[in-house]
Scaffold this motif. Structure first.
Motif, PDB file in Angstrom:
ATOM      1  N   LEU B 223       0.311  -0.988  -0.266  1.00 13.71           N
ATOM      2  CA  LEU B 223      -0.402  -0.188  -0.094  1.00 13.71           C
ATOM      3  C   LEU B 223       0.395   1.606   0.190  1.00 13.71           C
ATOM      4  N   LYS B 224       2.168   1.526   0.489  1.00 15.88           N
ATOM      5  CA  LYS B 224       2.743   2.417   0.412  1.00 15.88           C
ATOM      6  C   LYS B 224       4.334   1.732   0.756  1.00 15.88           C
ATOM      7  N   GLU B 225       5.117   2.671   0.371  1.00 14.19           N
ATOM      8  CA  GLU B 225       6.581   2.467  -0.310  1.00 14.19           C
ATOM      9  C   GLU B 225       7.175   3.336   0.823  1.00 14.19           C
ATOM     10  N   GLY B 226       8.836   3.029   1.369  1.00 17.00           N
ATOM     11  CA  GLY B 226       9.094   3.285   2.225  1.00 17.00           C
ATOM     12  C   GLY B 226      10.683   3.104   2.914  1.00 17.00           C
ATOM     13  N   GLY B 227      11.152   4.025   3.940  1.00 19.07           N
ATOM     14  CA  GLY B 227      11.678   3.405   4.665  1.00 19.07           C
ATOM     15  C   GLY B 227      11.798   2.427   5.309  1.00 19.07           C
ATOM     16  N   THR B 228      12.442   1.046   5.220  1.00 16.55           N
ATOM     17  CA  THR B 228      12.683  -0.799   5.970  1.00 16.55           C
ATOM     18  C   THR B 228      13.808  -0.758   7.240  1.00 16.55           C
ATOM     19  N   GLY B 229      14.431   0.713   6.774  1.00 20.96           N
ATOM     20  CA  GLY B 229      15.398   0.009   8.068  1.00 20.96           C
ATOM     21  C   GLY B 229      16.810  -0.925   7.414  1.00 20.96           C
ATOM     22  N   GLY B 230      16.292  -2.141   6.722  1.00 15.40           N
ATOM     23  CA  GLY B 230      17.071  -2.748   6.572  1.00 15.40           C
ATOM     24  C   GLY B 230      17.445  -3.017   4.659  1.00 15.40           C
ATOM     25  N   GLU B 231      17.707  -3.393   3.861  1.00 12.49           N
ATOM     26  CA  GLU B 231      17.747  -3.461   1.980  1.00 12.49           C
ATOM     27  C   GLU B 231      17.657  -2.281   1.852  1.00 12.49           C
ATOM     28  N   SER B 232      18.582  -1.006   2.350  1.00 12.34           N
ATOM     29  CA  SER B 232      17.821   0.380   1.932  1.00 12.34           C
ATOM     30  C   SER B 232      18.780   0.667   0.663  1.00 12.34           C
ATOM     31  N   ILE B 233      19.424  -0.254  -0.118  1.00 14.43           N
ATOM     32  CA  ILE B 233      20.002   0.186  -0.772  1.00 14.43           C
ATOM     33  C   ILE B 233      19.285  -0.158  -2.559  1.00 14.43           C
ATOM     34  N   LEU B 234      18.348  -1.188  -2.290  1.00 18.52           N
ATOM     35  CA  LEU B 234      17.405  -1.093  -3.167  1.00 18.52           C
ATOM     36  C   LEU B 234      16.556   0.138  -3.327  1.00 18.52           C
ATOM     37  N   GLU B 235      16.246   0.712  -4.663  1.00 16.37           N
ATOM     38  CA  GLU B 235      15.241   1.166  -4.985  1.00 16.37           C
ATOM     39  C   GLU B 235      13.692   1.430  -4.839  1.00 16.37           C
ATOM     40  N   HIS B 236      13.431  -0.052  -4.811  1.00 19.79           N
ATOM     41  CA  HIS B 236      12.285  -0.082  -4.503  1.00 19.79           C
ATOM     42  C   HIS B 236      11.972  -0.761  -3.112  1.00 19.79           C
ATOM     43  N   GLN B 237      10.843  -1.132  -2.921  1.00 27.93           N
ATOM     44  CA  GLN B 237      10.156  -1.788  -1.909  1.00 27.93           C
ATOM     45  C   GLN B 237      11.194  -3.095  -1.553  1.00 27.93           C
ATOM     46  N   PRO B 238      11.256  -3.707  -0.478  1.00 27.81           N
ATOM     47  CA  PRO B 238      12.268  -5.129  -1.002  1.00 27.81           C
ATOM     48  C   PRO B 238      11.361  -5.778  -1.232  1.00 27.81           C
ATOM     49  N   ASN B 239      11.241  -6.872  -1.020  1.00 25.03           N
ATOM     50  CA  ASN B 239      10.606  -8.445  -1.471  1.00 25.03           C
ATOM     51  C   ASN B 239      10.052  -9.092  -0.201  1.00 25.03           C
ATOM     52  N   HIS B 240      11.312  -9.529   0.430  1.00 26.48           N
ATOM     53  CA  HIS B 240      11.161 -10.167   1.749  1.00 26.48           C
ATOM     54  C   HIS B 240      10.450  -8.925   3.046  1.00 26.48           C
ATOM     55  N   LEU B 241       9.839 -10.669   3.550  1.00 26.07           N
ATOM     56  CA  LEU B 241       8.058  -9.814   4.202  1.00 26.07           C
ATOM     57  C   LEU B 241       8.844  -9.985   5.963  1.00 26.07           C
ATOM     58  N   PRO B 242       8.835  -8.834   7.042  1.00 24.94           N
ATOM     59  CA  PRO B 242       7.663  -8.256   6.803  1.00 24.94           C
ATOM     60  C   PRO B 242       7.661  -6.437   6.414  1.00 24.94           C
ATOM     61  N   ASP B 243       9.183  -6.787   5.965  1.00 26.16           N
ATOM     62  CA  ASP B 243       9.949  -4.877   4.833  1.00 26.16           C
ATOM     63  C   ASP B 243       9.253  -4.895   4.473  1.00 26.16           C
ATOM     64  N   ARG B 244       8.593  -6.034   3.681  1.00 25.47           N
ATOM     65  CA  ARG B 244       7.974  -5.216   2.470  1.00 25.47           C
ATOM     66  C   ARG B 244       6.785  -4.579   2.507  1.00 25.47           C
ATOM     67  N   TYR B 245       5.765  -4.931   3.870  1.00 20.60           N
ATOM     68  CA  TYR B 245       4.372  -4.274   3.993  1.00 20.60           C
ATOM     69  C   TYR B 245       4.408  -3.017   5.396  1.00 20.60           C
ATOM     70  N   GLU B 246       6.005  -3.106   5.450  1.00 17.07           N
ATOM     71  CA  GLU B 246       5.621  -1.979   7.259  1.00 17.07           C
ATOM     72  C   GLU B 246       6.703  -0.645   6.820  1.00 17.07           C
TER      73      GLU B 246
END
Lengths: 178, 384
Positions: B223-246
């Motif tokens: 629903l939303k994109e933004g900072g996830t703490g991890g995988e910050s180097i990616l330009e898109h939202q990470p695929n791994h849960l739970p970060d993908r949706y948080e």
């Protein structure tokens, strides 16, 4: 968890340290006996193994982990390790401790058992590359399609045994196939 | 002090441990989770993970990375529906749904051209699982159902519906806003693919907490994109849960409270909580039978409903009943449509709504007695 940082080789993933609440030095030979894919160094002592794609090393009071996906992933693996250690500790009377260093086969040894067709079916350029990735747990044995043709039945048996011995899962249907 | 009977909206009071956990977190930890690497940040992260694990135990979820945190059931439902449905998809739902299901579906109908079938429920809110099975089409992607109505308390037959959905290869989204924590829910046993829950009702957490369980193999568009703490180097939202949706800093303060709420439930046992709520509901329903001029909606059977009872007093508008209960008796209830106009169409109260009593684990028989007495007095005055 006491330390967390991006992986050096793979900045998408994380590496971390965690502390044990209890010294597990005494349990380590039992863990070595139970975990078929671990490498045990009794002089450390330490016990290194792959949990799928993650590299984990247990010390008496510390855990290091590399290539975890994110902190949730790391917590899940730590939780799994904790349960496993507690389980082995509970069953220690029925386990014969193994104090010996168990060495894993080398990629060259695995390569020796592969059909060596360099067919690229598995997605790798060479069979040697496949052997390396198999050892790292990044490929599974059923991706080597020539191995499952009738002419390689003997190699297949041997390979499946090796794969099982280093602790990776061999799907039952593959193991029992003719 | 007053008597709080609006637990269907937000549970109150909370277990003591919930207040303590929020206070302790705010005072002693205070940091965000999954962001820093200093010890307090890792402590915050540990609290969030412990909450996921507690929720996993409650709902029978083994891989707790499949439980993602949201602000409430509404956000969870929006994520599930908007993340899953594509043009041409057909959705089966019921005529007892809350607007948190119905409004996202109406928007998707308009914007993405999905098709929606709302299976009619009977006057008491109950649903025939065969009607759901009959509504399935080749292009049905999802069955989206409330576990229990927030208007009548009616429990829907999720097990049977889940079985039918699975047989047809259709996913099941359960809105457990009214049941998480107060009814047993096992995602495997009930065949639930997506479980939307809120933290501030039956789970005894603070407002602003909630989550969605997403079965392995289901990929939702975030629903939303933004900072996830991890995988910050990616330009898109990470695929791994739970970060993908948080994306964005989590409500760790609220989650710390939620953690204690869920632990409280695990210690008490969901079955025991359900029994207590059944006892209170049964007692209330029986007492209401004896009052002239009161119409009760729903199954009127504690086995078939959660601790939600809707009623009307003849000759008095529901908002006036609620007002008098508050002013004269210090009894807190809710009146109106309860964000579920479809349900009111189903039970025939769309023109005025109902007075809703939301009974909770911490209510007592004495409080029910007081409510019954107050209702009897209001009804008597209305008749004279």
């Amino acid at each position: 968890m006491t330390y967390i940082a991006p992986c050096i080789a793979d900045p998408d993933k994380i590496r971390l340290f965690a502390e044990m609440s209890t010294d597990i030095g005494e349990v380590m030979p039992y863990l070595n006996a139970v975990m078929k894919n671990a490498t045990y160094n009794k002089n450390g002592p330490n016990l290194t193994f792959m949990k799928e794609f993650r590299l984990v090393t247990l010390y008496p009071r510390k855990i290091t982990m590399a290539k975890a996906l994110n902190t949730t992933d790391a917590w899940q693996v730590l939780s799994w390790i904790k349960d496993m250690i507690n389980d082995v500790h509970e069953r220690r009377d029925s386990i014969t401790p193994d104090h010996e260093l168990r060495s894993r086969p080398t990629a060259l040894q695995i390569y020796g058992w592969l059909p060596k067709t360099n067919c690229k079916d598995c997605g790798e350029l060479t069979c040697l590359a496949f052997a390396v990735k198999l050892l790292l747990g990044q490929k599974s044995i059923e991706q080597c399609s020539p191995l499952f043709s009738p002419e390689h039945a003997e190699r297949r048996e041997a390979m499946l045994e090796i794969v099982a011995a280093i602790g990776y899962e061999v799907p039952e249907k593959l193991g029992s196939q003719d | 002090m007053g008597i709080y009977l609006d637990n269907a909206a937000t549970s109150y009071p909370k277990p003591e441990t919930v207040y303590a956990a929020v206070d302790r977190f705010m005072r002693d930890v205070g940091s965000s989770s999954g962001r820093g690497a200093y010890r307090k940040a890792l402590l915050a992260d540990k609290i969030v993970f412990a909450t996921r694990e507690a929720l996993g135990r409650l709902f029978g979820v083994r891989d707790v990375s499949r439980i993602v945190f949201t602000a409430n059931a509404t956000e969870s439902l929006n994520l599930a529906l908007k993340g899953l449905l594509a043009p041409g998809d057909h959705v089966v739902t019921s005529s007892m749904e809350h607007n948190a299901v119905w409004r996202p579906l109406k928007r998707l109908e308009h914007e993405r051209g999905i098709e929606v079938t709302a299976v009619p429920c009977s006057m008491d809110g109950s649903l025939n699982p065969q009607d759901v099975a009959d509504a399935l089409r080749p292009n049905t992607r999802l069955v989206a159902l409330t576990h229990a109505s927030n208007v009548t308390g009616t429990i829907l037959p999720i097990g049977e519906v889940g079985e039918a959905a699975r047989r047809h290869g259709v996913l099941l989204l359960l809105d457990a806003a009214q049941t998480a924590g107060s009814c047993p829910i096992d995602v495997e046993a009930l065949g639930i693919d997506l479980l939307a829950f809120t933290g501030h009702k039956g789970l005894f957490g603070p407002t602003g907490t909630g989550g969605l369980y997403i079965r392995e193999g289901i990929d939702l568009l975030p629903l939303k994109e933004g900072g996830t703490g991890g995988e910050s180097i990616l330009e898109h939202q990470p695929n791994h849960l739970p970060d993908r949706y948080e994306a964005g800093t989590l409500n760790v303060c609220g989650i710390a409270g939620l953690s204690s709420g869920v632990e409280f439930i695990l210690n008490e046992g969901v079955d025991r909580i359900r029994e207590k709520e059944k006892e209170l509901t049964g007692y209330f329903l029986q007492a209401l039978e004896g009052i002239h001029g009161i119409e009760v909606y729903g199954p009127k059977d504690p086995e078939k409903q959660v601790g939600v009872v809707s009623l009307n007093i003849s000759g008095v508008m529901p908002q006036d009943v609620a007002h008098v209960l508050d002013e004269a008796y210090e009894i807190m209830v809710r009146s109106g449509l309860h964000c579920a106009p479809m349900a009111h169409r189903t039970i025939g109260t769309i023109d005025r709504g109902t007075v809703r009593f939301g009974l909770g684990y911490f209510n007592t028989i004495e409080e029910i007695d007081a409510a019954v007495q107050a209702l009897a007095e209001i009804a008597r005055k209305a008749l004279s």
